[in-house]
Each structure stands twice: as structure tokens, then as C-alpha cells.
Write a protein that holds these residues in place. Structure first.
Motif, PDB file in Angstrom:
ATOM      1  N   LYS A 271      10.610   9.413  -6.811  1.00 53.06           N
ATOM      2  CA  LYS A 271      10.385   9.045  -8.188  1.00 53.06           C
ATOM      3  C   LYS A 271       9.332  10.168  -8.620  1.00 53.06           C
ATOM      4  N   GLY A 272       8.665  10.872  -7.811  1.00 55.81           N
ATOM      5  CA  GLY A 272       7.513  11.781  -8.446  1.00 55.81           C
ATOM      6  C   GLY A 272       6.041  11.129  -8.179  1.00 55.81           C
ATOM      7  N   TYR A 273       5.989   9.958  -7.628  1.00 56.33           N
ATOM      8  CA  TYR A 273       4.795   9.431  -7.468  1.00 56.33           C
ATOM      9  C   TYR A 273       3.933  10.202  -6.644  1.00 56.33           C
ATOM     10  N   THR A 274       4.526  10.651  -5.897  1.00 53.66           N
ATOM     11  CA  THR A 274       3.879  11.686  -4.751  1.00 53.66           C
ATOM     12  C   THR A 274       4.521  12.641  -4.225  1.00 53.66           C
ATOM     13  N   THR A 275       4.067  13.950  -3.530  1.00 51.36           N
ATOM     14  CA  THR A 275       4.997  15.006  -3.206  1.00 51.36           C
ATOM     15  C   THR A 275       5.247  14.942  -1.720  1.00 51.36           C
ATOM     16  N   ARG A 276       4.320  14.188  -0.834  1.00 48.60           N
ATOM     17  CA  ARG A 276       4.586  14.300   0.613  1.00 48.60           C
ATOM     18  C   ARG A 276       4.972  13.176   1.318  1.00 48.60           C
ATOM     19  N   TYR A 277       5.973  13.159   1.921  1.00 43.59           N
ATOM     20  CA  TYR A 277       6.655  11.865   2.352  1.00 43.59           C
ATOM     21  C   TYR A 277       5.867  11.382   3.736  1.00 43.59           C
ATOM     22  N   ASP A 278       5.420  12.674   4.367  1.00 42.65           N
ATOM     23  CA  ASP A 278       4.573  12.106   5.559  1.00 42.65           C
ATOM     24  C   ASP A 278       3.294  11.416   5.165  1.00 42.65           C
ATOM     25  N   SER A 279       2.651  12.156   4.493  1.00 37.52           N
ATOM     26  CA  SER A 279       1.419  11.418   4.217  1.00 37.52           C
ATOM     27  C   SER A 279       1.346   9.992   3.504  1.00 37.52           C
ATOM     28  N   ALA A 280       2.364   9.875   2.621  1.00 44.42           N
ATOM     29  CA  ALA A 280       2.956   8.430   1.996  1.00 44.42           C
ATOM     30  C   ALA A 280       3.211   7.515   3.088  1.00 44.42           C
ATOM     31  N   LEU A 281       3.936   7.905   4.213  1.00 42.76           N
ATOM     32  CA  LEU A 281       4.258   6.945   5.055  1.00 42.76           C
ATOM     33  C   LEU A 281       3.270   6.427   5.905  1.00 42.76           C
ATOM     34  N   GLN A 282       2.301   7.599   6.292  1.00 40.33           N
ATOM     35  CA  GLN A 282       1.303   7.256   6.830  1.00 40.33           C
ATOM     36  C   GLN A 282       0.265   6.318   6.151  1.00 40.33           C
ATOM     37  N   ALA A 283       0.003   6.264   5.048  1.00 42.48           N
ATOM     38  CA  ALA A 283      -0.681   5.496   4.230  1.00 42.48           C
ATOM     39  C   ALA A 283      -0.010   4.213   4.302  1.00 42.48           C
ATOM     40  N   LEU A 284       1.108   4.148   3.858  1.00 40.97           N
ATOM     41  CA  LEU A 284       1.893   2.901   3.861  1.00 40.97           C
ATOM     42  C   LEU A 284       1.806   1.902   5.182  1.00 40.97           C
ATOM     43  N   GLN A 285       2.078   2.704   6.146  1.00 43.27           N
ATOM     44  CA  GLN A 285       2.235   1.963   7.444  1.00 43.27           C
ATOM     45  C   GLN A 285       0.600   1.679   7.885  1.00 43.27           C
ATOM     46  N   GLY A 286      -0.351   2.174   7.654  1.00 38.21           N
ATOM     47  CA  GLY A 286      -1.657   1.796   7.825  1.00 38.21           C
ATOM     48  C   GLY A 286      -2.297   0.778   6.961  1.00 38.21           C
ATOM     49  N   ILE A 287      -1.863   0.809   5.750  1.00 38.14           N
ATOM     50  CA  ILE A 287      -2.422  -0.365   4.722  1.00 38.14           C
ATOM     51  C   ILE A 287      -1.766  -1.615   4.804  1.00 38.14           C
ATOM     52  N   PRO A 288      -2.544  -2.665   5.194  1.00 40.24           N
ATOM     53  CA  PRO A 288      -2.316  -4.004   5.454  1.00 40.24           C
ATOM     54  C   PRO A 288      -1.644  -4.780   3.945  1.00 40.24           C
ATOM     55  N   TYR A 289      -0.454  -4.528   3.644  1.00 44.68           N
ATOM     56  CA  TYR A 289      -0.015  -5.189   2.342  1.00 44.68           C
ATOM     57  C   TYR A 289       0.378  -6.655   2.551  1.00 44.68           C
ATOM     58  N   ASP A 290       0.361  -7.094   3.877  1.00 49.59           N
ATOM     59  CA  ASP A 290       0.681  -8.425   4.024  1.00 49.59           C
ATOM     60  C   ASP A 290      -0.267  -9.583   3.860  1.00 49.59           C
ATOM     61  N   LYS A 291      -1.436  -9.260   3.459  1.00 48.51           N
ATOM     62  CA  LYS A 291      -2.720  -9.994   3.500  1.00 48.51           C
ATOM     63  C   LYS A 291      -2.820 -10.896   2.441  1.00 48.51           C
ATOM     64  N   TRP A 292      -2.241 -10.568   1.335  1.00 54.27           N
ATOM     65  CA  TRP A 292      -2.516 -11.313   0.144  1.00 54.27           C
ATOM     66  C   TRP A 292      -2.343 -12.987   0.363  1.00 54.27           C
ATOM     67  N   ARG A 293      -1.511 -13.142   1.239  1.00 58.07           N
ATOM     68  CA  ARG A 293      -1.282 -14.999   1.619  1.00 58.07           C
ATOM     69  C   ARG A 293      -2.460 -15.296   2.198  1.00 58.07           C
ATOM     70  N   GLU A 294      -2.998 -14.352   3.316  1.00 62.13           N
ATOM     71  CA  GLU A 294      -3.745 -14.959   4.349  1.00 62.13           C
ATOM     72  C   GLU A 294      -5.388 -15.030   3.861  1.00 62.13           C
ATOM     73  N   TYR A 295      -5.773 -13.881   3.224  1.00 56.26           N
ATOM     74  CA  TYR A 295      -6.997 -13.673   2.781  1.00 56.26           C
ATOM     75  C   TYR A 295      -7.291 -14.294   1.547  1.00 56.26           C
ATOM     76  N   ASP A 296      -8.694 -14.816   1.256  1.00 60.82           N
ATOM     77  CA  ASP A 296      -8.978 -15.400   0.037  1.00 60.82           C
ATOM     78  C   ASP A 296      -9.969 -14.402  -0.698  1.00 60.82           C
ATOM     79  N   PRO A 297      -9.146 -14.134  -2.023  1.00 58.39           N
ATOM     80  CA  PRO A 297      -9.767 -13.056  -2.795  1.00 58.39           C
ATOM     81  C   PRO A 297     -11.086 -13.536  -3.262  1.00 58.39           C
TER      82      PRO A 297
END
Length: 340
Positions: A271-297
């Protein structure tokens, strides 16, 4: 990257996996049918587009938003993350992801924005020279930030305050774009600076500098939300059904990012949001996107409000900021509905 990204990939095939009909199978959740609640009061929703990878859920949510009844999903282009809050306050944007710490001074200033949910923890990384091995070593040092009051400035200042430094007296702040900061750090003309995805991943891949703090791994930063969903106050008040439906799509999209990082990384490049697949994948694998249920904002607001008060960047109490700038009712309903 190689053959993994070379495999043919189309937007239609990706979206076929994350449309509302396919959401239950992909995410392992079984939300009630959206027909069980009224349609949104408006069918137009304006979000933000900027270079950050950590806001991937906002892009993945597009088709899910269509499934929620939004026929016109618009992405307002912003050059930097610091431009989000002004656009949101001015009503140019309805909902978007904001950095938790840098949002709080805006809230204290009375901008008409309200926090609705946390999305993920971590994402920012502090890089330094060999003279900076820990946050305490920033005392008497020079730190580059994109601007005073910017997310990198506020997060770094909060870190310094947490370990007992006075950010206003103990650190010399200079303003430089990220690319210049890299050159200055390499030349020894500054001592540290903060980076965000995908820039942080690119720097680590090149073996650049010394990573002092990785907020996805290092406590206490890994225990609190970095990015949160915020809405324009008038939009939330006038369109409660639309707000809940939009938030539902964003949180489902966060689940997609957590469970399908390879798929999402390819989508972002396609979609053109970024140009480097490797950097995007590394970021997505490292960022905990599954904590929105667990943590209290609310804990995040309280934590950073205290840090910024210690840093002399806030006067209001956490309780006051929580009372005037948060609305968790939609999140609380969705946590029950979207049980993981």
C-alpha cells in the motif's frame, strides 16, 4: 526478505482475510453481529496517515471500518507524529493513535481531545554513544530531539525523571531531524537520541550506536502503552455509536498485527505506507499489539502524568487529567465483546 516478499500479494487477497466476515477465523474472536447495534451516526471517518510503522493498526483497520458501516474512510496525511494532536483538536481528524506521554501536556492545555483505549506498549528506543550506558548517564549530556515537546523529547524526559534526573537542568536539548541526529551521534557531537519504527529497526540492522533502552522489552516502559487511541471530543460526544464501531475496528486490527505480522508487513509495503519489508516485519514482530485487553490504559496516564510532573512539564494531577481527558466506556464494552 527474499522469496517471502517476492511471492505475489494483492490488496484483495489480504483484505479477504480481514474483512468482517473473515475476522472470527483470523483473529479467533467471535464478536456479536454489528447489526445488533444501531448504524453509525456518520458514515465518514477521518484518520491519520504518517510514516510510523507502530500505527499499522490504523491502516489495517480500513476494510474493517467499511464493515462497521463507514462508507468513506479518509486518511489525512501528516508529515510528523507531532502534527496529530493539533489536527485532532481542530476537528480535521476524528480518531487516531497518539503517543501517550506527549498527549498529556496537550490535554492539560485544554485541547478538546479524549483518550479512548490503549493499542500497544513499547516501540521507542533510546540510542547513545559509549558514554551513555544507562539513562542516568544522560546527566550533563546532549540529547537530540525533533522538537521540544515532541514525542521523542517527552518520552526521553520522562525516562530521565524516573531515574531522578532533572530533564530541564541536567540535559542539554538540541533539535535536529533524525537523519541529522544519526550523523551527529556518529561524530560524537551529541550523546543520545530516540528513534521510532521503522527507523529504529534500520539503525539496529546497521549496527548503529548503542541501544540504551528498548521500550518493548525494558521495564517499566514495557508495562505501559506507548500508542493510544484518541478522539476529537465533539466527534465522540455527537457520534457515540460511530466511535464504538471505529474503536472496534481499530482493536481488531491490532489483533491482526499481533497474529499476522508477516501478512501486515507485506500489506504496508504493498500500500506504500513503508518501503522496507524487513524493517516493517521486525517492528511488527517486536511491538506487543496484543496487550490492549490486558493492560489498563488509565495506569499509563497515571504513570506518565507523574513522570512529567517530576520533570516539570505538567502541573495537573493524574486524577484531574484522567477525569477531563479519558472515556473508557467503549473500551470496557469491547473488552467483554472481543474476548481473546
Amino acid at each position: 526478505m527474499g522469496t517471502q516478499y517476492a511471492r505475489p500479494f494483492s490488496r484483495r487477497r489480504f483484505l479477504g482475510g480481514v474483512t468482517l466476515a473473515g475476522t472470527a477465523g483470523l483473529l479467533g474472536v467471535h464478536p456479536r453481529p454489528v447489526t445488533a447495534e444501531p448504524p453509525p451516526e456518520t458514515t465518514t471517518l477521518r484518520l491519520v496517515r504518517n510514516p510510523g510503522i507502530c500505527v499499522a493498526a490504523e491502516y489495517v483497520a480500513e476494510e474493517l471500518l467499511h464493515g462497521e458501516g463507514f462508507t468513506a474512510v479518509q486518511y489525512v496525511r501528516q508529515a510528523t507524529a507531532a502534527e496529530k494532536e493539533p489536527a485532532l483538536a481542530a476537528g480535521e481528524v476524528d480518531l487516531t493513535q497518539v503517543f501517550s506521554a506527549s498527549f498529556l501536556p496537550q490535554l492539560e492545555a485544554g485541547v478538546p481531545i479524549v483518550l479512548l483505549a490503549g493499542v500497544h506498549v513499547g516501540c521507542f528506543e533510546l540510542f547513545g554513544t559509549e558514554r551513555v550506558r544507562a539513562i542516568r548517564d544522560l546527566k550533563g549530556k546532549t540529547v537530540a530531539v525533533s522538537a521540544l515537546g515532541s514525542p521523542d523529547h517527552v518520552f526521553t524526559a520522562s525516562m530521565a525523571a524516573y531515574v531522578g534526573l532533572n530533564p530541564q537542568k541536567d540535559i542539554t536539548w538540541v533539535t535536529h531531524p533524525s537523519a541529522e541526529a544519526v550523523q551527529l551521534l556518529t561524530a560524537g557531537k551529541i550523546d543520545a537520541f530516540m528513534a521510532f519504527p521503522p527507523f529504529a529497526q534500520e539503525l539496529r540492522a546497521k549496527g548503529f550506536g548503542h541501544m540504551v533502552v528498548n521500550s518493548t522489552l525494558d521495564r517499566p516502559w514495557s508495562q505501559y502503552f506507548c500508542c493510544m487511541v484518541a478522539g476529537n471530543r465533539a466527534f465522540v460526544r455527537q457520534h457515540p455509536v460511530a466511535t464504538k464501531r471505529a474503536l472496534r475496528a481499530l482493536l481488531k486490527a491490532a489483533d491482526v498485527c499481533a497474529r499476522e505480522p508477516e501478512r501486515v508487513a507485506r500489506f504496508l509495503v504493498d500500500k506504500g505506507y513503508t518501503t522496507r519489508y524487513d524493517s516493517a516485519l521486525q517492528a511488527l514482530q517486536g511491538i506487543p499489539y496484543d496487550k490492549w485487553r490486558e493492560y489498563d490504559p488509565e495506569d499509563t496516564v497515571r504513570f506518565y502524568a507523574l513522570r512529567l510532573h517530576e520533570a516539570g512539564m505538567l502541573k495537573s494531577s493524574p486524577q484531574k487529567l484522567i477525569a477531563q481527558g479519558t472515556d473508557w466506556r467503549f473500551l470496557n464494552e469491547l473488552k467483554k465483546e472481543l474476548k481473546g
